[in-house]
Enzyme design. Structure first.
Site, PDB file in Angstrom:
ATOM      1  N   GLU A 161       0.840  -1.215   0.000  1.00  0.00           N
ATOM      2  CA  GLU A 161       0.000   0.000   0.000  1.00  0.00           C
ATOM      3  C   GLU A 161       0.871   1.260   0.000  1.00  0.00           C
ATOM      4  O   GLU A 161       0.637   2.189  -0.776  1.00  0.00           O
ATOM      5  CB  GLU A 161      -0.900   0.045   1.239  1.00  0.00           C
ATOM      6  CG  GLU A 161      -1.878  -1.111   1.402  1.00  0.00           C
ATOM      7  CD  GLU A 161      -2.966  -1.157   0.342  1.00  0.00           C
ATOM      8  OE1 GLU A 161      -3.081  -0.215  -0.467  1.00  0.00           O
ATOM      9  OE2 GLU A 161      -3.703  -2.155   0.318  1.00  0.00           O
ATOM     10  N   ASN A 194       1.336   4.006  -3.005  1.00  0.00           N
ATOM     11  CA  ASN A 194       1.060   5.438  -2.795  1.00  0.00           C
ATOM     12  C   ASN A 194       2.186   6.315  -3.339  1.00  0.00           C
ATOM     13  O   ASN A 194       1.926   7.340  -3.964  1.00  0.00           O
ATOM     14  CB  ASN A 194       0.869   5.736  -1.306  1.00  0.00           C
ATOM     15  CG  ASN A 194      -0.538   5.423  -0.833  1.00  0.00           C
ATOM     16  OD1 ASN A 194      -1.440   5.176  -1.626  1.00  0.00           O
ATOM     17  ND2 ASN A 194      -0.733   5.452   0.474  1.00  0.00           N
ATOM     18  N   ARG A 237      -8.703   2.165  -6.860  1.00  0.00           N
ATOM     19  CA  ARG A 237      -8.048   1.477  -5.745  1.00  0.00           C
ATOM     20  C   ARG A 237      -8.775   1.712  -4.425  1.00  0.00           C
ATOM     21  O   ARG A 237      -8.233   1.521  -3.354  1.00  0.00           O
ATOM     22  CB  ARG A 237      -6.576   1.893  -5.638  1.00  0.00           C
ATOM     23  CG  ARG A 237      -5.732   1.260  -6.718  1.00  0.00           C
ATOM     24  CD  ARG A 237      -4.292   1.185  -6.354  1.00  0.00           C
ATOM     25  NE  ARG A 237      -3.872   2.360  -5.608  1.00  0.00           N
ATOM     26  CZ  ARG A 237      -3.367   2.302  -4.384  1.00  0.00           C
ATOM     27  NH1 ARG A 237      -3.239   1.157  -3.772  1.00  0.00           N
ATOM     28  NH2 ARG A 237      -2.998   3.410  -3.775  1.00  0.00           N
TER      29      ARG A 237
END
Lengths: 145, 113
Positions: free
Chosen positions: A48, A52, A107
């Site tokens: 994650e 990002n 997402r």
């Protein structure tokens, strides 16, 4: 607290490297003898944070993603994931579930929510135009006979 | 091939293979959506039997297909969801959105299509 072991990693922020990053961190954590579930949690949180950096931090270019992982004496691991991208104007807003600045990516806007659910602690610092740092902390259970 | 498609009557099974992350999700969703639109099935089954890893890109993949099936008046079913994949889905409450179940026909997924 002084780390008893550490590693550093830097790589180009290409999406193909997301799998490399989470696998590399997981391989480093393996020395603490984590459960399969703990390892999956760490792999997911790293994925994650790295995504990002790639999707948001470096939204219009390819930049370098930096990872530092430290193992502390009390069986804790801290993983620092950093980009030198655009930064986050409002961190609180960015961490709200379902909030996203890239809806086309599909997402779900749940990256930070997933990190927070799976880690003991998630710390985010950011400066607009300078980049973002996410520090994930997780204690690995001791399996003594 | 990250997704293999089986269509039997009105049910389409999309058998997803590998890691569902940001890098792989786009191609997976394009393959699924193209087939759903082309064959106009009433039920879409996403089979997670061979999914080794999933992050929130997988949540987005499921939510997007849920919307697509709602738009076309069909249903979405998630099959062979276990362990870590189930944990990530529950974080997002996907177990309340779609039916999470065992496969409705044949263990290995019918090859008749």
């Amino acid at each position: 607290m002084k780390p008893i072991n550490s590693m550093r990693l830097s790589f180009e922020g290409k999406s193909v490297n997301e799998a490399f990053a989470r696998t590399a961190v997981a391989a480093f954590v393996t020395q603490l003898d984590p459960t399969i579930e703990e390892l999956s949690d760490i792999r997911t949180a790293v994925s994650e944070a790295v995504t990002n950096c790639i999707v948001h931090g470096y939204r219009d270019r390819i930049g370098t993603v930096y990872i530092t992982a430290n193992i502390l004496t009390d069986n804790r691991i801290t993983i620092r994931i950093r980009d030198k991208g655009c930064g986050i104007a409002d961190i609180e807003k960015a961490m709200e579930p379902m909030f996203t600045t890239a809806p086309n990516e599909e997402r779900a806007g749940l990256g930070f929510a997933v990190m927070q659910s799976l880690m003991d602690k998630v710390r985010v610092t950011s400066k607009e135009g300078r980049g973002t740092t996410v520090v994930l902390t997780r204690r690995i259970s001791c399996k003594e006979a | 091939m990250a997704v293999t498609i089986d269509i039997a009557q009105e049910i389409m099974t999309a058998h997803i293979i590998g890691d569902i992350d940001h890098h792989n999700a786009k191609e997976m969703r394009e393959t699924i959506d193209d087939n759903v639109i082309k064959s106009q099935v009433k039920e879409l089954e996403l089979d997670f039997r061979d999914v080794s890893f999933m992050d929130s890109s997988g949540i987005g993949l499921v939510m997007g297909r849920y919307k697509l099936m709602q738009e076309t008046g069909g249903t979405l079913k998630l099959i062979n969801v276990s362990g870590h994949i189930k944990k990530v889905m529950r974080l997002a409450g996907l177990d309340r959105l779609a039916i999470m179940d065992k496969p409705s026909h044949g263990e290995k997924g019918g090859k008749e299509a």
